[in-house]
Write an enzyme that holds these catalytic residues in place. Structure first.
Site, PDB file in Angstrom:
ATOM      1  N   HIS A 375     -12.485  -8.256  -6.856  1.00 46.38           N
ATOM      2  CA  HIS A 375     -13.621  -8.977  -5.761  1.00 46.38           C
ATOM      3  C   HIS A 375     -14.795  -9.200  -6.512  1.00 46.38           C
ATOM      4  O   HIS A 375     -15.613  -9.440  -5.805  1.00 46.38           O
ATOM      5  CB  HIS A 375     -14.221  -8.035  -4.516  1.00 46.38           C
ATOM      6  CG  HIS A 375     -12.686  -7.476  -4.208  1.00 46.38           C
ATOM      7  ND1 HIS A 375     -12.331  -8.305  -2.715  1.00 46.38           N
ATOM      8  CD2 HIS A 375     -11.300  -6.742  -3.893  1.00 46.38           C
ATOM      9  CE1 HIS A 375     -11.850  -7.656  -2.111  1.00 46.38           C
ATOM     10  NE2 HIS A 375     -10.858  -6.556  -3.113  1.00 46.38           N
ATOM     11  N   LYS A 575     -27.166 -10.823   3.669  1.00 50.87           N
ATOM     12  CA  LYS A 575     -25.887 -10.359   3.192  1.00 50.87           C
ATOM     13  C   LYS A 575     -26.916  -9.404   2.275  1.00 50.87           C
ATOM     14  O   LYS A 575     -27.772  -9.468   1.917  1.00 50.87           O
ATOM     15  CB  LYS A 575     -25.502 -11.826   2.247  1.00 50.87           C
ATOM     16  CG  LYS A 575     -26.465 -12.535   1.750  1.00 50.87           C
ATOM     17  CD  LYS A 575     -25.680 -13.552   1.047  1.00 50.87           C
ATOM     18  CE  LYS A 575     -24.792 -14.523   1.415  1.00 50.87           C
ATOM     19  NZ  LYS A 575     -23.687 -15.136   1.753  1.00 50.87           N
ATOM     20  N   ARG A 576     -25.991  -8.602   1.368  1.00 52.63           N
ATOM     21  CA  ARG A 576     -26.739  -7.783   0.461  1.00 52.63           C
ATOM     22  C   ARG A 576     -27.764  -8.223  -0.712  1.00 52.63           C
ATOM     23  O   ARG A 576     -27.285  -9.685  -0.655  1.00 52.63           O
ATOM     24  CB  ARG A 576     -25.971  -7.013  -1.032  1.00 52.63           C
ATOM     25  CG  ARG A 576     -25.140  -6.071   0.396  1.00 52.63           C
ATOM     26  CD  ARG A 576     -25.929  -4.676   0.627  1.00 52.63           C
ATOM     27  NE  ARG A 576     -26.556  -3.876  -0.248  1.00 52.63           N
ATOM     28  CZ  ARG A 576     -25.741  -3.059  -0.302  1.00 52.63           C
ATOM     29  NH1 ARG A 576     -25.095  -2.176  -0.159  1.00 52.63           N
ATOM     30  NH2 ARG A 576     -26.454  -2.170  -1.473  1.00 52.63           N
ATOM     31  N   LYS A 581     -26.931 -13.756  -5.359  1.00 56.44           N
ATOM     32  CA  LYS A 581     -27.100 -14.404  -3.787  1.00 56.44           C
ATOM     33  C   LYS A 581     -28.479 -15.459  -3.753  1.00 56.44           C
ATOM     34  O   LYS A 581     -28.573 -16.178  -2.865  1.00 56.44           O
ATOM     35  CB  LYS A 581     -27.023 -13.571  -2.918  1.00 56.44           C
ATOM     36  CG  LYS A 581     -25.248 -12.611  -3.021  1.00 56.44           C
ATOM     37  CD  LYS A 581     -25.278 -11.674  -2.217  1.00 56.44           C
ATOM     38  CE  LYS A 581     -23.884 -10.606  -2.628  1.00 56.44           C
ATOM     39  NZ  LYS A 581     -22.989 -11.154  -1.188  1.00 56.44           N
ATOM     40  N   THR A 686     -17.993 -13.363   2.641  1.00 62.10           N
ATOM     41  CA  THR A 686     -16.806 -13.517   4.096  1.00 62.10           C
ATOM     42  C   THR A 686     -17.771 -14.313   5.509  1.00 62.10           C
ATOM     43  O   THR A 686     -17.085 -14.702   6.032  1.00 62.10           O
ATOM     44  CB  THR A 686     -16.187 -12.536   3.918  1.00 62.10           C
ATOM     45  OG1 THR A 686     -16.712 -11.146   3.894  1.00 62.10           O
ATOM     46  CG2 THR A 686     -15.060 -12.359   3.516  1.00 62.10           C
ATOM     47  N   LYS A 690     -17.547 -16.659   9.137  1.00 63.68           N
ATOM     48  CA  LYS A 690     -18.264 -15.980  10.133  1.00 63.68           C
ATOM     49  C   LYS A 690     -18.655 -16.561  10.917  1.00 63.68           C
ATOM     50  O   LYS A 690     -18.895 -17.283  12.193  1.00 63.68           O
ATOM     51  CB  LYS A 690     -18.047 -14.142  10.618  1.00 63.68           C
ATOM     52  CG  LYS A 690     -18.232 -13.848   9.616  1.00 63.68           C
ATOM     53  CD  LYS A 690     -18.318 -12.064   9.428  1.00 63.68           C
ATOM     54  CE  LYS A 690     -17.694 -11.402   8.642  1.00 63.68           C
ATOM     55  NZ  LYS A 690     -18.089  -9.974   8.325  1.00 63.68           N
TER      56      LYS A 690
END
Ligand code: GPQ
Length: 842
Positions: A375, A575-576, A581, A686, A690
């Site tokens: 992952h 998100k985290r 990111k 992910t 959504k």
């Protein structure tokens, strides 16, 4: 609490069978649960919490009935099962999902209405089950939903952590504060304790060579034993009688209480064994995509793997005795990242040491039934355990890993091409046990290599990621076993992430497509494409978004006291918090926007596109930079939101405690969402799927599943920018010569100069990306900043044209069919697990 007469009245009416639909049975049923489970009488003052419990236990009855039918059916068919081994399952709330999946919403909603409540209020009584960090754990939850939904025989196996993912708060200064997640304190109506199902799990001690039946064997003499106790969590599908299962393990002492020690006055000792056992499952490690490396973490991993494998083998033996060669035709395991990969050694221990199979036969069985999903591309995230730690905690497993590795190296020696020197180099690079590159005196077990060698299939989670898995991370292995490697692009369940969290949009979609079949067949959403330019449909579509924006605005008002104009663009990144990111880049962009607004005349400001920016996510407790990024968000927000010149045109909110339930409120209200990781760093993502499902436009890099989302949505409808994965190695090398954009330099100076206060605290953040040297700004914020601002300008331009914006929004939902986890699970079932759906009779 509820007015007493109301209940009496409602029950009376209910008995007469007057109210709509099948309410006639729902209210007495709820009242019966009030008596039997809540322990109150129907004439007591009932709280929302009481009604939640009554509703939950009533729903649970329905779940258990179907669970039993499903499992009797699968047992009778002797179906092949998949076991999804995962240290994390980020389930969120169960109530609404279960009620909707079972199709009982009408029945309960009416009953609640007659008591003066609605589902939404009752649902808020439930605490999220947050047994996961982020994407990996939520993916596991979506997979369980889809497995049940497509009638696929399978279970999840994991840990029943007493405390899940910490609750995040902000302290007065705007810094992250971590509080324990006490999700089990008020009881959990959704689990079923299986008192008769428990297994011993051992740790530590030593091994001894013994001769048994003339054979030399290694016998493990552990020095700690605990019980793993099973708890089942039924997982309903939608419009199917199938109810699957998530089996979570609690840890219990073998001797509950040392009475002798207690009697001798040693009270601490009397409880010691219990405490040591409970410690194993006490808390989820709050690390996302980086390993913790603590011994207790390895203990957790082995604990749940050992219990799960014993459980599977016990059921197999009950049915097939010692016909072990049948095992891979009855059971397959999917290892969710490296966390459960000790399963490779445990399978061998159970088959060889416990069941007495020859090594080769055991290896052939084990390597057929295990599969591994990677992952993340971050090399530091592949778990490596010091041989010393492994040998101390799991001495027999360490021996087994050494035997596996010897066989593997031998195989390589005889099968690799090239000169002796070339071979030796390859063998060293591919050995499961190898030197620590930072400390030559230490040997490590590379858990990912163990998994790759010991698995039938290895997969990545988006097309680009699987290419990186094949061509970079495991390239040596890929060259030897090209057929072992696959791609399985992630997905999300359209039940929770569209139908149930956004009923307003779901209703419009169903009305437009003429049926709700899209809920179980998301590809049908493509039928919306032909309405994308229909003015009348567009205005209905916009009205739904406005409704959800109003709802979110009300939530923010209640938390902050601020009024938010729902005609402003809602721009969300949740998100985290991670450097890769690049929430940091988002904030820098907001600072730039703020500075532009400050320079404008009032008339110019009025002509701008006003935005409400929201950022949410947790920082791992030990991730210092991530915590500084959170503080930067709150500091910039405080300045902008209180500046009378700008507050009507730009806001920035940090939304604390981002979790599944908050996501369900945010995603339907989002108009723009940001997925701006450095090219080649996000395995998939992910939440991007959504947001797409809910008609939210994406500004994003050419990374992870963004690429496939753009392909399905039409790349012209997505705001794509930034460096590509294949460029980043070169750019990192050239970092020292990179000429940064003047706008970037200006903002760095602003932060460093104290424009947002706290300048000492922000210094490491500034330094991390602004010193022009190799190794700095690893995630290339400076390289992408100008392109990011350009893409944001394009966003504003399109937003000024509501028809074009809405057309695109519709195209997103229409293109989201591929990203249903039903599709993902079907692919796993066909290409990896070889399992067919098996639906029980209704
Ligand atoms: N992911 Cl290795 C996690 O959430 N936690 C982890 O420990 C690892 C990966 C994520 C990954 O960062 C996302 O890109 C994926 O979408 C997600 O796993 C599911 O595959």
């Amino acid at each position: 609490s509820v007015i007493v007469q109301n209940i009496a009245e409602a029950e009376r009416v209910g008995k007469k069978g007057k109210p709509v639909k099948d309410t006639a049975s729902a209210l007495p049923e709820l009242m019966s649960k009030v008596r039997s489970v809540v322990g109150k009488s129907a004439t007591s003052d009932l709280t929302a919490r009481d009604l939640y419990n009554a509703l939950a236990y009533s729903t649970r009855d329905g779940l258990i009935e179907r669970f039993n039918k499903t499992h009797e059916h699968w047992a009778a068919k002797d179906s092949k099962f998949v076991y999804y081994l995962s240290a994390e399952f980020l389930m969120g709330r169960t109530l609404t999902n279960a009620v909707y999946n079972l199709g009982m919403e009408g029945k309960y909603a009416e009953a609640l209405r007659s008591l003066g409540y609605d589902m939404e209020t009752i649902q808020e009584q439930e605490r999220d089950a947050s047994l996961g960090n982020g994407g990996l754990g939520r993916l596991a939850a979506c997979f369980l939903d889809s497995m049940a939904n497509i009638d696929l025989p399978g279970w999840g196996y994991g840990i029943r952590y007493k405390y899940g993912m910490f609750k995040q708060a902000l302290d007065k200064g705007g810094y992250q504060k971590e509080l324990p997640d006490i999700w089990l304190t008020d009881g959990n109506p959704w689990e079923v304790k299986r008192s008769e199902i428990k297994y011993e799990v051992c740790f530590g001690g030593r091994t001894e060579k013994k001769t048994v039946n003339g054979k030399e064997v290694s016998v493990w003499e552990p020095n700690q034993r605990v019980y793993a106790q099973a708890y089942d969590n039924p997982i309903p599908g939608f419009q199917t009688p199938t109810v699957g299962n998530l089996r979570l393990w609690d840890a219990l002492p073998v001797t509950e209480f040392d009475l002798a020690a207690f009697n001798a006055g040693d009270y601490d000792k009397s409880m010691l064994e219990k405490e040591k056992a409970e410690c194993i499952v006490a808390v989820l490690y709050p690390n996302d995509a980086t390993p913790e490396g603590k011994e207790l973490r390895l203990k957790q991993q082995y604990f749940f793997v050992a219990a799960s494998m014993q459980d599977v083998l016990t059921r197999f033996k009950a049915k097939h005795g010692s016909k072990w060669d049948l095992l891979p035709t009855k059971a397959v395991f999917q290892m969710n990242d490296t966390h459960p990969t000790i399963a490779v050694a445990e399978a061998m221990r159970l088959l060889v040491d416990v069941e007495g199979l020859p090594w080769e036969q055991a290896w052939s069985i084990s390597s057929k039934m295990l599969n591994y999903t990677n992952h993340t591309v971050m090399p530091e995230a592949l778990e490596k355990w010091p041989v010393k730690v492994m040998a101390k905690m799991l001495p027999r497993h360490m021996e087994i890993i050494e035997i596996i590795n010897e066989g593997w190296i031998q195989w390589l020696q005889s099968n690799l091409p090239g000169t002796a020197a070339e071979k030796a180099a390859k063998v060293a690079a591919m050995s499961i046990v190898h030197e620590n590159q930072w400390n030559k005196d230490e040997l490590l077990v590379n858990m990912a290599y163990l998994a790759v060698v010991g698995s039938a299939h290895v997969n990545g989670v988006a097309a680009i990621h699987s290419d990186i898995v094949k061509n970079e991370i495991f390239n040596d292995f890929y060259k030897i076993f090209p057929n072992k490697f696959q791609n399985k692009t992630n997905g999300v369940t359209p039940r929770r992430w569209l139908a149930w969290c956004n009923p307003e949009l779901a209703t419009l979609i169903t009305k437009t497509l003429g049926s709700d079949a899209w809920i179980n067949n998301a590809e049908l959403l493509s039928g919306l494409r032909k309405f994308a330019s229909d003015k009348n449909f567009q205005s209905q579509w916009r009205a739904v978004k406005q409704q959800r924006k109003a709802k979110l605005a009300a939530m923010i008002k209640s938390q902050t006291g601020d009024d938010i104009d729902i005609n402003n663009m809602f721009d969300i990144q949740v998100k985290r918090i991670h450097e890769y990111k690049r929430q940091y880049m988002n904030v820098l962009g907001i600072i730039w926007r703020y500075k532009q607004l400050k320079k404008m005349t009032p008339a110019e400001r009025k002509a701008s596109v006003p935005r409400v920016c929201m950022i949410g996510g947790k920082a791992a407790s030990a991730y210092d930079m991530a915590k500084r990024i959170i503080r930067l968000v709150t500091a910039v927000g405080a300045k902008i939101n209180n500046d009378p010149d700008t507050k009507d045109y730009l806001r920035l909110y940090f939304l604390p405690d981002y979790n599944v339930s908050l996501a369900e409120a945010l995603i339907p209200a989002a108009e723009l969402s940001q997925h701006i990781s450095t090219g080649g760093t996000e395995a998939s993502g992910t939440s991007n799927m959504k947001f797409q499902m809910n008609g939210c436009l994406i500004i994003g890099t050419w990374d992870g599943a963004n690429i496939e989302i753009a392909e399905e949505t039409g790349v012209e409808n997505v705001f794509v920018f930034g460096v590509r994965a294949e460029e980043i190695n070169q750019l990192r090398k050239e970092r020292a010569n990179y000429k940064t954009d003047p706008r970037f330099n200006e903002i760095m100076n602003d932060i460093a100069g104290g424009m947002f206060g706290d300048k000492e605290y922000f210094k490491p953040l500034v330094d991390s990306i602004s010193n022009m040297k190799v190794g700095n700004d690893w995630f290339l914020v400076a390289n992408d900043f100008a392109a990011y601002l350009d893409a944001q300008e394009e966003v504003d331009k399109v937003y000024k044209d509501p028809e074009e914006w809405t057309r695109r929004s519709i195209m997103y939902t229409a293109g989201s069919g591929k990203f249903s986890s039903d599709r993902t699970i079907r692919e796993y079932a066909e290409d990896i697990w070889d399992i067919k759906p098996e639906r029980p009779l209704a």
